[in-house]
Design an enzyme around this catalytic site. Sequence first.
Site, PDB file in Angstrom:
ATOM      1  N   HIS A  12       6.748 -18.132  -8.107  1.00 33.83           N
ATOM      2  CA  HIS A  12       5.575 -16.524  -8.147  1.00 33.83           C
ATOM      3  C   HIS A  12       6.761 -15.884  -9.033  1.00 33.83           C
ATOM      4  O   HIS A  12       7.020 -15.754  -9.288  1.00 33.83           O
ATOM      5  CB  HIS A  12       6.314 -16.150  -6.224  1.00 33.83           C
ATOM      6  CG  HIS A  12       6.251 -14.753  -6.265  1.00 33.83           C
ATOM      7  ND1 HIS A  12       4.725 -14.258  -5.841  1.00 33.83           N
ATOM      8  CD2 HIS A  12       5.987 -13.659  -6.277  1.00 33.83           C
ATOM      9  CE1 HIS A  12       3.876 -13.218  -5.617  1.00 33.83           C
ATOM     10  NE2 HIS A  12       5.234 -12.534  -5.917  1.00 33.83           N
ATOM     11  N   ASP A  24       3.281  -7.106   6.498  1.00 29.40           N
ATOM     12  CA  ASP A  24       3.230  -7.085   5.130  1.00 29.40           C
ATOM     13  C   ASP A  24       2.003  -6.445   4.513  1.00 29.40           C
ATOM     14  O   ASP A  24       2.464  -5.356   3.608  1.00 29.40           O
ATOM     15  CB  ASP A  24       4.181  -8.219   4.331  1.00 29.40           C
ATOM     16  CG  ASP A  24       4.036  -7.733   2.768  1.00 29.40           C
ATOM     17  OD1 ASP A  24       4.751  -6.969   2.245  1.00 29.40           O
ATOM     18  OD2 ASP A  24       3.241  -8.281   1.868  1.00 29.40           O
ATOM     19  N   ARG A  29       3.426   1.246   1.695  1.00 28.73           N
ATOM     20  CA  ARG A  29       4.944   1.530   0.656  1.00 28.73           C
ATOM     21  C   ARG A  29       3.769   2.580  -0.446  1.00 28.73           C
ATOM     22  O   ARG A  29       4.134   2.746  -1.899  1.00 28.73           O
ATOM     23  CB  ARG A  29       4.927   0.537  -0.035  1.00 28.73           C
ATOM     24  CG  ARG A  29       6.372  -0.045   0.856  1.00 28.73           C
ATOM     25  CD  ARG A  29       6.667  -1.045   1.031  1.00 28.73           C
ATOM     26  NE  ARG A  29       7.317  -2.032  -0.091  1.00 28.73           N
ATOM     27  CZ  ARG A  29       7.385  -3.071  -0.433  1.00 28.73           C
ATOM     28  NH1 ARG A  29       6.758  -3.747   0.099  1.00 28.73           N
ATOM     29  NH2 ARG A  29       8.160  -3.530  -1.561  1.00 28.73           N
ATOM     30  N   SER A  45       9.258  -8.964   1.511  1.00 29.76           N
ATOM     31  CA  SER A  45       7.515  -8.572   1.392  1.00 29.76           C
ATOM     32  C   SER A  45       7.480 -10.029   0.483  1.00 29.76           C
ATOM     33  O   SER A  45       6.143 -11.292   0.695  1.00 29.76           O
ATOM     34  CB  SER A  45       7.133  -7.603   0.094  1.00 29.76           C
ATOM     35  OG  SER A  45       6.147  -7.528  -0.378  1.00 29.76           O
ATOM     36  N   LYS A  90       5.226 -13.953   2.176  1.00 25.07           N
ATOM     37  CA  LYS A  90       4.481 -14.231   1.792  1.00 25.07           C
ATOM     38  C   LYS A  90       4.794 -15.643   0.926  1.00 25.07           C
ATOM     39  O   LYS A  90       3.944 -16.920   1.559  1.00 25.07           O
ATOM     40  CB  LYS A  90       3.781 -13.763   0.936  1.00 25.07           C
ATOM     41  CG  LYS A  90       3.134 -12.434   1.279  1.00 25.07           C
ATOM     42  CD  LYS A  90       2.516 -11.728   0.693  1.00 25.07           C
ATOM     43  CE  LYS A  90       3.175 -11.031  -0.453  1.00 25.07           C
ATOM     44  NZ  LYS A  90       2.958  -9.731  -1.107  1.00 25.07           N
TER      45      LYS A  90
HETATM   46  N1  URA Z   1       4.959  -8.173  -4.636  1.00 28.29           N
HETATM   47  C1  URA Z   1       4.735  -8.030  -3.493  1.00 28.29           C
HETATM   48  O1  URA Z   1       4.412  -9.344  -2.950  1.00 28.29           O
HETATM   49  N2  URA Z   1       5.948  -7.301  -2.885  1.00 28.29           N
HETATM   50  C2  URA Z   1       6.011  -5.923  -3.065  1.00 28.29           C
HETATM   51  O2  URA Z   1       7.076  -5.412  -2.591  1.00 28.29           O
HETATM   52  C3  URA Z   1       6.390  -5.797  -4.145  1.00 28.29           C
HETATM   53  C4  URA Z   1       5.946  -6.918  -5.091  1.00 28.29           C
END
Ligand code: URA
Length: 443
Positions: free
Chosen positions: A84, A163, A170, A185, A189
């Site tokens: 990622h 999230d 956010r 976050s 995921k």
């Molecule tokens: N990408 C994400 O998935 N979450 C964040 O908080 C920032 C970037």
Amino acid sequence: MSVNVVDMILKKKAGGALSEEEIRAFARGAADGSIPDYQLAALLMAICFQGMDARETTQLTMEMMHSGGVVDLSAIDGVCVDKHSTGGVGDTTTLVLVPLAAACGAKVAKISGRGLGHTGGTLDKLESIPGCSVEKTQEEFIAQVQEIGCAVIGQTHDLCPADKALYALRDVTGTVNCVPLIASSIVSKKLASGAGAIVLDVKTGSGALMQTLDESIELAKAMVDIGAQAGKPIHALVTGMDQPLGTHVGNALEVKEAIDILAGRAGGDLLAVSLELGSRMLVAAGVAKDVEAGKAKMREALESGAGLNKLKEMIAAQGGDARVCDDLAYLPHAAYKIDVPAKVGGYVAKMDTTAIGYVAQDLGAGRKKKTDAIDPAVGLIMQKRIGERVEAGEALATLYLNKPELANDAIARMQDAIAISAEPVTPPTLVYAYVSPEGVVRA
Ligand code: URA
Ligand code: CA
């Protein structure tokens, strides 16, 4: 015992640590909507100012991960690895390293995202290939990874609803930029998407979420620590986003660059970072004994054409026209090509990578609103990198567009985004640090 949300906000505002019960209530209240947005927003802002300790961050991650479904990849043989990136411009490492890693024997089950803000998204890039779909059921996803070794798709079901709710808040309350919130976050995921091992690319520099090196390392450390707590190995590289990583920015253009690399016609920083990340995936998957062996394996897969073949198989398995890999004419093409001339001669000194990402977005490569359509063909190709010499009037970049009326504004913004100095300039560092459960190694 029920949790009082106002008390929780006051406690965090005063610098206290939230209890296990409070964090559970926070994540659940975000997921099911039982805590109103104004209270969630106040708590998020308090967290931005006061932070969260490692215990709080890990617990928030686990609660968010379990707020929705968790993908079960255990039917796939071997360790599934995922990678990622925190998001960049011209950052197509996925389309380079996924086929290479799969060609080397790793299983890559990758759940990707769409473009966000100035950054591109792998799903949008894949969809620029005629017919290529990023939607699969979980069974189809697993079957594809088992059969050809890789798949790159969008979320199969509702992963991390907590999230999703918090991220949307956010985004509109100035609370994105906070290490424990970003770390929880992203990692929630990744854990929910089922991979057995995760390699992270934390970007740093003018196009990154975290622009200073210290903050980027702190973010990498926070994510690696959560992995260690959760029993999932996470390794992170901190890499430069001082300029677009590849030379191509835009969806079909980035697919083209990935194909050019896999066909041996291109290389540069995009390939270098892909090899750094991919070799660590091979080690995590148990198919290479160390990073050097992993890189050598990937180079072999590149030179033999096995990587390009694997990309063809993946595109075909996802319904796309795999002929794009042999003939770029099958990709969508923009109607107009216009150069951005340098106003003065000198050395390319600095780039505002975020601004460059927004130029591509405004040409139609990205969305301003979730509902906007993307033009797969448009974007830009950078003709110069930091440190290179440029003459007055020479092209700094080339715009690819379908709406020629956008050219003048884009040219002016590109010229502003690229600083030229009279003095020679050293090219920026590409890999700044490697963060593993064993610690931080700065380059
Ligand atoms: N990408 C994400 O998935 N979450 C964040 O908080 C920032 C970037
Ligand atoms: Ca398994």
